[in-house]
Design a protein around this motif. Sequence first.
Motif, PDB file in Angstrom:
ATOM      1  N   ASP A 165      18.494  -3.719  28.153  1.00 15.02           N
ATOM      2  CA  ASP A 165      19.384  -2.720  28.747  1.00 15.02           C
ATOM      3  C   ASP A 165      19.755  -3.223  30.142  1.00 15.02           C
ATOM      4  O   ASP A 165      18.869  -3.478  30.972  1.00 15.02           O
ATOM      5  CB  ASP A 165      18.704  -1.357  28.836  1.00 15.02           C
ATOM      6  CG  ASP A 165      19.671  -0.269  29.271  1.00 15.02           C
ATOM      7  OD1 ASP A 165      20.215   0.408  28.388  1.00 15.02           O
ATOM      8  OD2 ASP A 165      19.887  -0.103  30.489  1.00 15.02           O
ATOM      9  N   ASN A 194      23.735  -2.617  26.343  1.00 15.21           N
ATOM     10  CA  ASN A 194      22.409  -2.699  25.722  1.00 15.21           C
ATOM     11  C   ASN A 194      22.514  -3.216  24.295  1.00 15.21           C
ATOM     12  O   ASN A 194      23.579  -3.156  23.668  1.00 15.21           O
ATOM     13  CB  ASN A 194      21.675  -1.353  25.780  1.00 15.21           C
ATOM     14  CG  ASN A 194      22.388  -0.266  24.996  1.00 15.21           C
ATOM     15  OD1 ASN A 194      22.614  -0.410  23.810  1.00 15.21           O
ATOM     16  ND2 ASN A 194      22.733   0.831  25.669  1.00 15.21           N
ATOM     17  N   ASN A 220      19.853  -4.260  20.600  1.00 17.62           N
ATOM     18  CA  ASN A 220      18.553  -4.155  19.951  1.00 17.62           C
ATOM     19  C   ASN A 220      18.576  -4.942  18.649  1.00 17.62           C
ATOM     20  O   ASN A 220      19.518  -4.832  17.860  1.00 17.62           O
ATOM     21  CB  ASN A 220      18.226  -2.686  19.660  1.00 17.62           C
ATOM     22  CG  ASN A 220      16.887  -2.517  18.967  1.00 17.62           C
ATOM     23  OD1 ASN A 220      15.865  -2.958  19.476  1.00 17.62           O
ATOM     24  ND2 ASN A 220      16.891  -1.889  17.798  1.00 17.62           N
TER      25      ASN A 220
END
Length: 259
Positions: free
Chosen positions: A208, A222, A224
């Motif tokens: 982030d 961000n 993931n």
Amino acid sequence: MQAMASSRRLVPVASLPFNMLPLMRVDHAAQNMALNFYASYKTGFKSGGVDNSILPTAALQYIKPGFGTEAQRQAALDSVVYNSETAKGGEVGVKAMLADRALRINASLYYFVFDDLQVQNFDGAAVRFLTVNAGEVTTKGFDMDWGWQTPLDGLRLSGTLGYTDAKFTDTFISSNGPDSTPGTADDVNLDGRRAARAPKWSGNIAFDWTVPMSDSLELGLNGNAFYSGSSRAMMSRSTGPSLSAIPTASGNLRWSGSI
């Protein structure tokens, strides 16, 4: 009731009014770090009951005394009622804040045994799921999560890693095999096999990043990435469908500010 430890002292922590769960803890704090070591032993249970999915069924007529043999009556009762599930085990771990508390690491090892595990077994003949007790399942492994506030302003990294070894460790006849006759050589015994939907490896890594654009406006980014290993799809079969390893990734860009 709860007691906290300080300056490397061992102090038990007890919680829950009916189940005493001892927790041994060691704390250590310094100017640029904090360490907490712990160990615990836990017990629990899930109550049994009557499997509503089997009702109504012709087999229930055998429950009436005198209608059939005692063996038929007991079999009918066993097909409707499932027992309580119990669990016992423990874990040891550490919680750490390092590098001037910019790096957080939590890690633990665990070992649990589930007796009379309640599972959903598929009955192909009646096309329904039945709640049954699956003997014993032992699960052991470790998990870890971390977070790092990097030296680069606004950038934070984090991640998790887990390993699970979950297996049947006692006899569990999940089906009567192709001949549909119990007690024969083709009965499916899951003892020693992996539990369903329990991948050995899983984890993720994420970032982030927030960048100030002005006094009232900032840009954020961000992302993931996640991974879950392969596992068996059904608990009621020794072979058959499996869930493939699943790698996924996601991210987004955001603006925020005030007027």
